[in-house]
Scaffold this active site. Sequence first.
Site, short mmCIF file in Angstrom:
data_model
loop_
_atom_site.label_atom_id
_atom_site.label_comp_id
_atom_site.label_asym_id
_atom_site.label_seq_id
_atom_site.Cartn_x
_atom_site.Cartn_y
_atom_site.Cartn_z
N ASP A 90 47.12 45.63 -38.68
CA ASP A 90 46.52 46.92 -39.01
C ASP A 90 46.54 47.77 -37.74
O ASP A 90 46.68 47.26 -36.64
CB ASP A 90 45.11 46.71 -39.56
N ASP A 125 47.15 55.95 -40.36
CA ASP A 125 46.92 56.95 -41.41
C ASP A 125 45.44 57.34 -41.44
O ASP A 125 44.63 56.77 -40.72
CB ASP A 125 47.36 56.38 -42.77
N ALA A 193 41.71 52.80 -48.34
CA ALA A 193 40.35 53.34 -48.54
C ALA A 193 39.75 53.00 -49.90
O ALA A 193 39.07 53.82 -50.50
CB ALA A 193 40.34 54.85 -48.29
N CYS A 276 31.97 23.29 -57.13
CA CYS A 276 33.35 23.31 -56.64
C CYS A 276 33.67 21.90 -56.13
O CYS A 276 32.76 21.14 -55.81
CB CYS A 276 33.43 24.34 -55.50
N CYS A 278 36.25 21.39 -53.67
CA CYS A 278 37.10 21.50 -52.48
C CYS A 278 36.64 20.44 -51.47
O CYS A 278 35.57 19.85 -51.65
CB CYS A 278 37.04 22.91 -51.91
N CYS A 281 32.96 20.93 -50.47
CA CYS A 281 31.96 20.70 -51.53
C CYS A 281 31.98 19.26 -52.03
O CYS A 281 31.00 18.79 -52.61
CB CYS A 281 32.18 21.69 -52.67
ZN LIG Z 1 34.12 24.31 -52.30
#
Ligand SMILES: [Zn+2]
Length: 490
Positions: A90, A125, A193, A276, A278, A281
């Site tokens: 950016d 910009d 934006a 979750c 993952c 978790c």
């Molecule tokens: Zn998780």
Amino acid sequence: MSAIFEILDKDAGGRIGKLRTPHGVVETPTVMPVINPNIQLISPKEMRSFGAEILITNSYIIYRKEELRTVALEKGLHELLGFDGPIMTDSGSFQLSVYGSVEVTNEEILGFQEKIGSDIIVPLDIPTPPDVHFRRAEEELATTAERLEAARKFIQSKQLLAGPVQGSTYPELREKAASHLKDLNFEVYPLGAVVPLMESYRYAELVDVIAASKKGLSPTSPVHLFGAGHPMMFALAVALGCDLFDSAAYALYAKDGRYITSNGTYHLEKLNYLPCSCPVCFRYTAEELRKAKNKEELLGRHNLYATFAEIRLIKQSIKDGKLLELVEQRCRAHPKLLDGLKRLYTHSAWLEQFDPATKGTYFYCGPESASRPEVLRFGKRLERFSIEGSAIIRTSPVKGEKDYDRILTFKAPFGAFPAEMEEVYPFNAEVPKFPDYEALSTSLSNTIKLMDLNPGAEFTFICEKEFQHPLIEEIGKKAKLVYREAWKKE
Ligand SMILES: [Zn+2]
């Protein structure tokens, strides 16, 4: 141009694509984790293990800090971050939107990004926020246009150049800006934006901004929804044709103790369970996660896992032709997202041109499904059915139907179509046994249209008693209307 972005699969406005950059090919849609060059919650080189293929960082922060700038100029951006895949940078426009000014010119920051080896370079910009006066939006857009034209002349290397689409909350300005930029041949088009719209859950307006910008751009160009990092709105944005997202959210939310899911956000303090599986978790209970010394890092990791899981689900949904079903599910997580869904379907006529002619079985998921591009397309193609003689319209076989010249099946939200097409897409749709008002509105009005298109035919309409709708009376004027109950007795 076409070599840089290749579209492999499509569903609604969404697509799976390949974006070629100097540091490798990226499969889209995808999310670019935002890397803060100063503080790293999770190291860039670890990002691949979550599913990240491309990162984004801020060249202005690097430019402004001597020790970062020196390393970046000497060894390059990739060495600085310790990541050998594609990196977008950016320009400082974000700082411009927050602080009102930046200490760098467009040319300086473009040259810097080019020198340090950024894969996707962003010009400086002007990010015009929502709701400003039209005149201001127009003036700032003119400045942005000048800077982007200068950028296009300036960057001629193999590095990709982004052409941000601005125009505040004025769809007409967004579309105008986009069609101007299309002619300048940028490689990637960020929609700028839009963060304030997302922060205040103004999803309906977000949909209009995306749709207007997309209408101005070439459909084969990759589009980046700048600053969008919450997975709950990815499916909606992808269905409109967004290919890239960037997530600072995984880290910002973690810092704040917030736990991201594809259906919204939880405060870790209020979680009794972790919904979750993952690696984080799986290993920790909510209680343990709250007490962990590295709680912020662990939350950041979970947030990234949740983010990329949603991207994979979206890609699978595109493959299966089920993206709109996913969008309809996700948009039920919050009433403002539901506003976004309803607004999405006001653009169905535009979306219809991108939607494949045949795809996975259509599932009716709620009243909004009646406004889907597939239903609209059916309504537009009614003239293809030419009907003569006696015709019976029924939901399922009835006694004596073989005596008629034509047998038509009635299925909400579509309408009446030749019974021999029942197994053909989209008529093989899975729909509720008891259609709602919206499904009856489209299907009955399509049936009336079909009758009007075939004035020579004599229609008999077998009506179910559950069909409570004012258009039934209209059908009765054009056809012999018999309720199924009464038919059985005949
Ligand atoms: Zn998780």
